[in-house]
Scaffold this motif. Structure first.
Motif, PDB file in Angstrom:
ATOM      1  N   PRO A  42      74.317   6.347  13.461  1.00 38.25           N
ATOM      2  CA  PRO A  42      74.738   7.731  13.288  1.00 38.25           C
ATOM      3  C   PRO A  42      74.799   8.535  14.584  1.00 38.25           C
ATOM      4  O   PRO A  42      75.326   9.643  14.585  1.00 38.25           O
ATOM      5  CB  PRO A  42      73.680   8.304  12.351  1.00 38.25           C
ATOM      6  N   LEU A  43      74.288   8.018  15.681  1.00 43.21           N
ATOM      7  CA  LEU A  43      74.241   8.776  16.928  1.00 43.21           C
ATOM      8  C   LEU A  43      75.497   8.657  17.777  1.00 43.21           C
ATOM      9  O   LEU A  43      75.694   9.455  18.692  1.00 43.21           O
ATOM     10  CB  LEU A  43      73.020   8.358  17.760  1.00 43.21           C
ATOM     11  N   GLN A  44      76.342   7.686  17.511  1.00 44.14           N
ATOM     12  CA  GLN A  44      77.582   7.557  18.265  1.00 44.14           C
ATOM     13  C   GLN A  44      78.536   8.660  17.836  1.00 44.14           C
ATOM     14  O   GLN A  44      78.486   9.139  16.704  1.00 44.14           O
ATOM     15  CB  GLN A  44      78.216   6.188  18.009  1.00 44.14           C
ATOM     16  N   GLU A  45      79.424   9.086  18.740  1.00 44.19           N
ATOM     17  CA  GLU A  45      80.320  10.204  18.430  1.00 44.19           C
ATOM     18  C   GLU A  45      81.226   9.898  17.237  1.00 44.19           C
ATOM     19  O   GLU A  45      81.168  10.613  16.252  1.00 44.19           O
ATOM     20  CB  GLU A  45      81.140  10.599  19.652  1.00 44.19           C
ATOM     21  N   PRO A  46      82.068   8.873  17.242  1.00 45.97           N
ATOM     22  CA  PRO A  46      82.570   8.482  15.925  1.00 45.97           C
ATOM     23  C   PRO A  46      81.492   7.551  15.353  1.00 45.97           C
ATOM     24  O   PRO A  46      81.164   6.531  15.954  1.00 45.97           O
ATOM     25  CB  PRO A  46      83.860   7.731  16.204  1.00 45.97           C
ATOM     26  N   ILE A  47      80.920   7.913  14.239  1.00 43.94           N
ATOM     27  CA  ILE A  47      79.825   7.135  13.656  1.00 43.94           C
ATOM     28  C   ILE A  47      80.281   5.697  13.434  1.00 43.94           C
ATOM     29  O   ILE A  47      81.352   5.461  12.872  1.00 43.94           O
ATOM     30  CB  ILE A  47      79.360   7.781  12.337  1.00 43.94           C
ATOM     31  N   ILE A  48      79.474   4.746  13.877  1.00 45.23           N
ATOM     32  CA  ILE A  48      79.845   3.334  13.808  1.00 45.23           C
ATOM     33  C   ILE A  48      79.194   2.685  12.592  1.00 45.23           C
ATOM     34  O   ILE A  48      77.977   2.721  12.441  1.00 45.23           O
ATOM     35  CB  ILE A  48      79.428   2.595  15.092  1.00 45.23           C
TER      36      ILE A  48
END
Length: 80
Positions: A42-48
């Protein structure tokens, strides 16, 4: 035995990373599990969200039920 598809927390303090797993409904959150289906960051800019679709379909066919959180993550992953 109720088998659930749910999240288990990985990572460190303030930096969560989750695995999407299949586990017995009575086992603890970070306890014993049956299979790993994918990951959720959840911390990546586009959620991975990475999911093995074949394993997911197989476990659902065997009767595993996703939790509400996992169900919403799967919906978001399919629309993106």
């Amino acid at each position: 035995m109720a088998v659930r598809i749910r999240l288990t927390r990985q990572g460190r303090k303030k930096k969560p990373f989750y695995r999407i797993i299949v586990a017995n409904g009575k086992s603890p959150r970070d306890g014993k599990f049956l299979d790993i289906l994918g990951t959720y960051d959840p911390l990546q800019e586009p959620i991975i969200v990475k999911i093995d679709q074949e394993k997911l379909k197989n476990w659902i066919a065997l009767g595993a039920l996703p939790t509400t959180t996992v169900k919403s993550i799967l919906k978001k992953a399919q629309t993106a």
